[in-house]
Design an enzyme around this catalytic site. Structure first.
Site, PDB file in Angstrom:
ATOM      1  N   LYS A  98     -54.533   6.538  18.173  1.00 33.98           N
ATOM      2  CA  LYS A  98     -53.383   5.758  18.328  1.00 33.98           C
ATOM      3  C   LYS A  98     -52.890   5.902  19.676  1.00 33.98           C
ATOM      4  O   LYS A  98     -52.283   5.168  20.459  1.00 33.98           O
ATOM      5  CB  LYS A  98     -52.379   5.681  17.392  1.00 33.98           C
ATOM      6  N   GLU A 122     -58.700  -0.073  14.045  1.00 33.78           N
ATOM      7  CA  GLU A 122     -58.094  -0.449  12.739  1.00 33.78           C
ATOM      8  C   GLU A 122     -57.374   0.910  12.219  1.00 33.78           C
ATOM      9  O   GLU A 122     -56.278   0.962  11.530  1.00 33.78           O
ATOM     10  CB  GLU A 122     -58.989  -0.743  11.582  1.00 33.78           C
ATOM     11  N   VAL A 125     -53.683   2.592  13.085  1.00 32.24           N
ATOM     12  CA  VAL A 125     -52.286   2.550  12.472  1.00 32.24           C
ATOM     13  C   VAL A 125     -52.365   2.422  10.895  1.00 32.24           C
ATOM     14  O   VAL A 125     -53.431   1.926  10.433  1.00 32.24           O
ATOM     15  CB  VAL A 125     -51.408   1.390  13.030  1.00 32.24           C
ATOM     16  N   GLY A 127     -53.490   4.546   8.614  1.00 37.61           N
ATOM     17  CA  GLY A 127     -54.649   5.255   8.299  1.00 37.61           C
ATOM     18  C   GLY A 127     -55.546   4.141   7.400  1.00 37.61           C
ATOM     19  O   GLY A 127     -56.360   3.385   8.058  1.00 37.61           O
ATOM     20  N   ILE A 129     -55.155   1.760   5.485  1.00 41.52           N
ATOM     21  CA  ILE A 129     -54.584   0.258   5.209  1.00 41.52           C
ATOM     22  C   ILE A 129     -55.087  -0.507   6.165  1.00 41.52           C
ATOM     23  O   ILE A 129     -54.887  -0.277   7.444  1.00 41.52           O
ATOM     24  CB  ILE A 129     -53.071   0.358   5.303  1.00 41.52           C
ATOM     25  N   GLU A 183     -50.686  15.942  12.873  1.00 40.16           N
ATOM     26  CA  GLU A 183     -51.165  16.014  13.942  1.00 40.16           C
ATOM     27  C   GLU A 183     -51.185  17.452  14.505  1.00 40.16           C
ATOM     28  O   GLU A 183     -50.615  18.277  13.812  1.00 40.16           O
ATOM     29  CB  GLU A 183     -50.285  15.529  15.312  1.00 40.16           C
ATOM     30  N   LYS A 198     -47.633   3.749  17.078  1.00 37.45           N
ATOM     31  CA  LYS A 198     -48.078   3.015  15.969  1.00 37.45           C
ATOM     32  C   LYS A 198     -47.221   1.609  16.133  1.00 37.45           C
ATOM     33  O   LYS A 198     -48.021   0.403  16.022  1.00 37.45           O
ATOM     34  CB  LYS A 198     -48.267   3.519  14.852  1.00 37.45           C
TER      35      LYS A 198
HETATM   36  N1  HSE Z   1     -50.176  12.566  11.621  1.00 40.31           N
HETATM   37  C1  HSE Z   1     -50.547  11.301  11.262  1.00 40.31           C
HETATM   38  C2  HSE Z   1     -49.729  10.892   9.981  1.00 40.31           C
HETATM   39  C3  HSE Z   1     -51.758  10.989  10.814  1.00 40.31           C
HETATM   40  O1  HSE Z   1     -49.145  11.799   9.506  1.00 40.31           O
HETATM   41  O2  HSE Z   1     -49.493   9.827   9.805  1.00 40.31           O
HETATM   42  C4  HSE Z   1     -52.210   9.603  11.062  1.00 40.31           C
HETATM   43  O3  HSE Z   1     -52.202   8.667  11.856  1.00 40.31           O
END
Ligand code: HSE
Length: 406
Positions: A98, A122, A125, A127, A129, A183, A198
């Site tokens: 992202k 895809e 944003v 995960g 979905i 992260e 995102k």
């Molecule tokens: N660190 C991100 C989260 C990972 O917790 O949503 C997925 O983008």
């Protein structure tokens, strides 16, 4: 289709697992086999069933047999240079990155268009979905006007642990890290930067013009306390970190901040690592997307779906993207109106806010003895600042959160 993976971390290893364990069904779905022939990572994986690891990017770039590369390294250095070189060399790229899409997506999508190949994201944003594809495909007949989303699994997990289990912030963060949601540097999660990237991607795609994440006002969840959680609950709400944007005349509003959602709001019941995104279209009204927003296999499943899409359309450029950004397109977020929750030190007995239009809440218990919370009527950010300067001047402010009422 021979493919490579760059980055064998949480998502990369999930991609490897899905592809190697579903060979037959993948072949049925896209008409040809997908073979992983190279994996780039600086670390060693002696126990992996894959034996095609390399530490040299040029092994992938110069291998003419590789037609598609999955970039799941994260960060922009060296992912940006690598992706650019791969696209210029005519290789399709699929990413979950992202940060890279938010920062350099405009340029990388342009290169993909010129080369008649694809740059798909895809998994960047939400995960697992599906949200990117609906925005440029299924919902494309709609003029999209509003987006509000719980877009970060880590912070939603932390807030849920605090709200439901009474966990401390630190305990909850450690849990998110152990589950592979956070992260590498969890500051990006808890300070809202991940949500910001995102919402920048979603806004650019939905409204058609590039929005730079660096221009979006962003606030994380580090100042949220268990006391705030209690006052929100007494008010009938829950605290969530959201990214939101709204199309207005000649521009858009966008911001990331914790908000209080009344319990009947469609996003209020979205807990743990789940993400939810509510999109409003002029013809369609509200549509909501819900699912696992982080974690190895959910995110990898979105990556593999993009891989399949490309294999099925490998000589076609899938049209998606946005036009270049424009000075002044993002409007001053303080022009937007919200109700506010403010937690104040002192007694509510003679407080001027005990009047119509305001809700004043006190809680039982010793630790709440010398404080109270006020829920204001709707006001712009500018009006709220004036309210703080005048009526709240004598109080120590212990917490302050916006309410989203629709
Ligand atoms: N660190 C991100 C989260 C990972 O917790 O949503 C997925 O983008």
């Amino acid at each position: 289709m021979k493919i490579a993976i760059m980055g064998y971390g949480v998502v990369g290893s999930g991609v490897g697992e899905i592809i190697s364990s579903s060979q037959e069904s993948l072949k049925k779905r896209c008409g040809e086999e997908i073979e992983i022939v190279s994996i780039l990572d600086l670390r060693d994986f002696p126990d992996s069933s894959f034996k095609c690891f390399t530490k040299d990017f040029n092994d992938i770039l110069s291998n003419d047999e590789i037609g598609l590369v999955v970039e799941v390294m994260g960060g922009t250095k060296p992912a940006y240079e690598f992706t650019k070189q791969l696209l210029l060399a005519g290789k399709h790229v699929v990413t979950s990155n992202k940060e890279l899409v938010a920062k350099h997506g405009t340029e990388l999508l342009k290169i993909a268009r010129e080369k008649n190949i694809n740059y798909l994201f895809e998994a960047s944003v939400g995960g697992g979905i599906p949200i990117i594809r609906p925005l440029y495909s299924s919902l494309v007949s709609n003029e999209l006007t509003d987006i509000i989303g719980i877009l970060n699994g880590t912070t939603n997990y932390i807030l849920t642990q605090m709200i439901k289990e009474g966990a401390s912030f630190e305990e909850a963060l450690a849990g998110a890290q152990a589950n592979g949601y956070a992260e590498k540097d969890p500051t990006a999660d808890v300070e809202g930067y991940d949500t910001c990237r995102k919402i920048a991607i979603l806004t650019s795609l939905a409204f058609g013009k590039y929005v730079n994440s660096e221009d979006i006002e962003t606030e994380g969840i580090t100042s949220i306390t268990l006391e705030d959680v209690e006052y929100a609950a007494e008010f009938g709400g829950v605290i969530k970190l959201v990214g939101m944007s709204k199309r207005v005349e000649n521009g858009a509003f966008a911001r990331v901040c914790p908000v209080i959602l009344k319990k009947d709001h469609p996003l209020a019941g979205i807990d743990d690592v789940f993400n939810g995104i509510l999109v409003k279209g002029e013809a369609l009204g509200d549509v909501m997307f819900y699912g696992r927003g982080a974690g190895s296999l959910p995110t990898a499943s979105a990556v593999v779906s993009d891989v399949i899409d490309i294999v099925k359309h490998k000589d076609t450029h899938i049209i998606l993207g946005w036009t270049d950004g424009e000075e002044g397109y993002l409007k001053d977020p303080d022009e937007q109106s919200f109700r506010y929750y403010v937690r104040l030190c002192g007694s509510s007995d003679s407080a001027s806010m005990c009047r119509e239009g305001f809700n004043v809440i006190t809680l039982d218990g010793e630790k709440y003895a010398n404080e109270f919370a006020v829920f204001t009527p709707e006001m712009t950010g500018k009006e709220f600042n004036e309210f703080k300067r005048t009526e709240l001047a004598g109080y120590d402010i212990r917490g302050c959160i916006r309410l989203v009422t629709e």
